[in-house]
Design an enzyme around this catalytic site. Structure first.
Site, short mmCIF file in Angstrom:
data_model
loop_
_atom_site.label_atom_id
_atom_site.label_comp_id
_atom_site.label_asym_id
_atom_site.label_seq_id
_atom_site.Cartn_x
_atom_site.Cartn_y
_atom_site.Cartn_z
N HIS A 140 -0.73 -0.28 -10.40
CA HIS A 140 -1.23 0.59 -9.34
C HIS A 140 -0.52 0.11 -8.08
O HIS A 140 -0.29 -1.09 -7.91
CB HIS A 140 -2.75 0.44 -9.21
CG HIS A 140 -3.33 1.29 -8.14
ND1 HIS A 140 -3.33 2.67 -8.21
CD2 HIS A 140 -3.92 0.98 -6.96
CE1 HIS A 140 -3.90 3.16 -7.12
NE2 HIS A 140 -4.26 2.16 -6.35
N HIS A 163 -3.82 4.02 -0.56
CA HIS A 163 -3.45 4.32 -1.94
C HIS A 163 -4.22 5.53 -2.45
O HIS A 163 -5.20 5.96 -1.85
CB HIS A 163 -3.71 3.10 -2.84
CG HIS A 163 -5.14 2.69 -2.91
ND1 HIS A 163 -5.86 2.71 -4.08
CD2 HIS A 163 -6.01 2.27 -1.96
CE1 HIS A 163 -7.09 2.30 -3.86
NE2 HIS A 163 -7.21 2.02 -2.56
N CYS A 223 -0.74 7.43 -7.32
CA CYS A 223 -0.43 6.28 -6.45
C CYS A 223 1.06 6.17 -6.13
O CYS A 223 1.45 6.01 -4.98
CB CYS A 223 -0.96 4.98 -7.05
SG CYS A 223 -0.20 4.42 -8.58
#
Length: 168
Positions: free
Chosen positions: A127, A139, A75
């Site tokens: 994240h 993402h 990510c």
């Protein structure tokens, strides 16, 4: 029969008046995030480059530590790659990105800003994704997956939303 109808109508009017008076002072809640994307011509060239790099990376495989389309992305690697494409250096980890970016609220999000999510069972990790407008972000979601676009209102992301940061 007419007597019953009149009493019924009177009672119905009383009930409706009570409901209306209970709701009269309330205002609807403000939406959590913008529902329409800004006009792309209003975006700075840097923001457009970042979003374009992220969009072109969709479908790339997830790879922990990856930060190029050829090797795949994790990510934060996707974020670093998209920002480097626009000539902006960023810290390598999502945690460092979260700490260094300027805090903004969801209503201030513009394409190219970063959105962060808590990771259940990992209190210090985040994240991260790149906001693209219309309540969506790109993402690298995790092992055995590819870079995708998701919705901020998805229950998982809604419940784990940690905040947004801008580097502009």
């Amino acid at each position: 029969m007419k007597q019953y109808s009149r009493h019924f109508r009177y009672g119905l009017l009383v009930v409706l008046a009570l409901i209306w008076s209970a709701c009269a002072g309330r205002t609807p809640p403000e939406p959590a995030a913008p529902v329409t994307a800004p006009d792309p011509s209003d975006l700075t060239p840097t923001r457009r480059i970042i979003v374009q790099a992220a969009m072109e990376s969709m479908g790339a495989p997830y790879r922990w530590g990856g930060h190029t389309p050829e090797q795949g992305f994790d990510c934060s690697g996707l974020v670093v790659y998209a920002y480097q494409t626009a000539g902006l250096p960023l810290p390598r980890t999502a945690r460092e990105q979260f700490q260094q970016g300027k805090q903004i609220n969801r209503r201030q999000l513009l394409p190219g800003d970063l959105v962060f999510f808590n990771i259940p069972r990992k209190r210090t990790d985040f994240h991260v994704g790149i906001y693209t407008g219309s309540n969506r972000f790109i993402h690298a979601p995790g092992r055995k997956r590819q870079v995708i676009r998701s919705d901020l209102d998805n229950p998982y992301f809604h419940n784990n939303y940690a905040g947004a940061r801008s580097f502009f």
